[in-house]
Write an enzyme that holds these catalytic residues in place. Structure first.
Site, PDB file in Angstrom:
ATOM      1  N   HIS A 255      19.021  54.976  37.587  1.00 43.25           N
ATOM      2  CA  HIS A 255      19.577  55.730  36.187  1.00 43.25           C
ATOM      3  C   HIS A 255      18.161  56.031  35.536  1.00 43.25           C
ATOM      4  O   HIS A 255      17.316  55.386  35.519  1.00 43.25           O
ATOM      5  CB  HIS A 255      20.202  54.595  35.361  1.00 43.25           C
ATOM      6  CG  HIS A 255      21.545  54.123  35.643  1.00 43.25           C
ATOM      7  ND1 HIS A 255      22.231  54.635  36.843  1.00 43.25           N
ATOM      8  CD2 HIS A 255      22.630  53.412  35.173  1.00 43.25           C
ATOM      9  CE1 HIS A 255      23.485  54.102  36.910  1.00 43.25           C
ATOM     10  NE2 HIS A 255      23.643  53.537  35.817  1.00 43.25           N
TER      11      HIS A 255
ATOM     12  N   CYS B 157      23.898  48.360  32.674  1.00 42.76           N
ATOM     13  CA  CYS B 157      22.794  48.520  33.247  1.00 42.76           C
ATOM     14  C   CYS B 157      21.804  49.593  32.427  1.00 42.76           C
ATOM     15  O   CYS B 157      20.734  49.477  32.459  1.00 42.76           O
ATOM     16  CB  CYS B 157      23.054  49.410  34.712  1.00 42.76           C
ATOM     17  SG  CYS B 157      24.523  50.506  34.572  1.00 42.76           S
TER      18      CYS B 157
END
Ligand code: A2P
Length: 338
Positions: free
Chosen positions: A244, A131
């Protein structure tokens, strides 16, 4: 009638699997038949696919014959054992684990950056990047093409959903517990995550970096097809549920001004620039990224310590673009092959 596909989602009860199902439905992927697979623990339960409930089947006893596309997000060991079986039965496997990412005969694809690699899949397996690498390269791909990135310094601020459902549960439980003056009891994370930061994601390696940090090095080079790029990573788990964030500093071979970089980013597929010098004029996980598809870029500024340095703040929903969405976008590229 246009072609439809028998699609299997492996890990359908997990944090990523659940979103894979919703994104397949949202984007009207041409699903003829949908198979939801998980461990024996979940077999017989139900998951949502659009407005339908689908019964979960046990991966261990499922026969993959006839599956066209399998999206795997059930951890590395499950992928290692079952992905080759699905591929041998004729499925194209899109694997979200790190099990095959570094194999030379498995392409590692960010749909906006190196979509052509999807076709080079001699083993029938395509890997979905980590990710953190994913969102960083959606933003850096166009800058690299224009000015050649020579070095990346990156510090990540990674949400607990990257650790799966148990990560989400642990942050919720610890937060509630601490507010009620109870002691945190770390289970999923190494130490207390609520109201804390943990500079430790995945295992420590011999060089003192964590595996999560080295994924940024290995995967950036493989996806950009350039082993000369230097990457200096620090990966940190933060008490955020979804999304994130990354403080990214790049050094380019050719000078890129802030205005040039902003223009490239504004025209980049999958990127949204949010960069105003006022309160809230920058992306955050909660205000921008969570539940959305784009990679948000803000705080674009010259690195005044380096003649060809640039700083960016990059935020994205790690479960969507960082995992499930990119996997479905890869499936769309495969489906488009006809
Ligand atoms: P289950 O719910 O039956 O444990 P997360 O990353 O959110 O923790 O989710 C992991 C996903 O991977 C879940 O769907 C989980 O199913 C699935 N999974 C984990 N281990 C296995 C296994 N050995 N076989 C099949 N599915 C597995």
């Amino acid at each position: 009638m246009s072609k439809t596909f028998k699609v299997a989602v492996v890990g359908a009860t997990g944090a990523v699997g659940e979103v894979m199902l919703s994104i397949l439905a949202e984007r009207n992927f041409p699903v003829g038949e949908l198979v939801a697979l998980a461990s024996e623990r979940s077999a017989g339960g139900k998951v949502k696919f659009g407005h339908r409930d689908v019964v979960v089947q046990d991966l261990a006893t499922f026969d993959p014959t006839g599956v066209d596309i399998a999206l795997f997000s059930a951890g590395g060991s499950t992928s290692k054992e079952y992905a080759p079986k699905f591929a041998a039965a004729g499925a194209v496997v899109i694997d979200n684990s790190s099990a095959f990412r570094y194999d030379a005969d498995v392409p590692l694809v960010v749909s906006e950056v190196n979509p052509d690699q999807v076709k080079n899949r001699p083993r029938g397996i395509i890997a979905n990047p980590n990710c953190s690498t994913m969102q960083m390269l959606v933003a850096l791909g166009p800058l690299h093409r224009k000015a050649k990135i020579e070095r990346i310094n990156v510090a990540t601020y990674q949400s607990v959903s990257g650790a799966g459902r148990s990560g989400l549960e642990e942050l919720g439980r610890q937060t509630a517990g601490i507010l009620n003056f109870q002691q945190a009891d770390p289970q999923r994370f190494q130490v207390q995550i609520a109201f804390n930061l943990i500079p430790h994601i995945d295992d420590f390696l011999d060089n003192g970096y964590t595996k999560e940090e080295m994924k940024l090095v290995w995967e950036t080079r493989k996806i950009l097809g350039d082993d000369s790029i230097q990457v200096n990573p620090t990966a940190v788990r933060v008490p955020v549920f979804y999304g994130h964030s990354e403080a990214v500093n790049i050094e380019t071979r050719d000078k890129l001004t802030v205005a040039e970089a902003r223009k490239l980013l504004e025209n980049a597929p999958g990127v949204e620039v949010v960069d105003e010098h006022k309160a809230g004029g920058y992306p955050t996980p909660v205000t921008h990224a969570s539940g959305r598809d784009a990679v948000y870029v803000g705080r674009i500024r010259e690195d005044f310590s380096h003649p060809r340095g640039l700083n960016l703040w990059v935020v994205s929903d790690n479960i969507r673009k960082g995992a499930a969405l990119n996997a479905v976008q890869i499936a769309e590229l495969v489906a488009a092959e006809g």
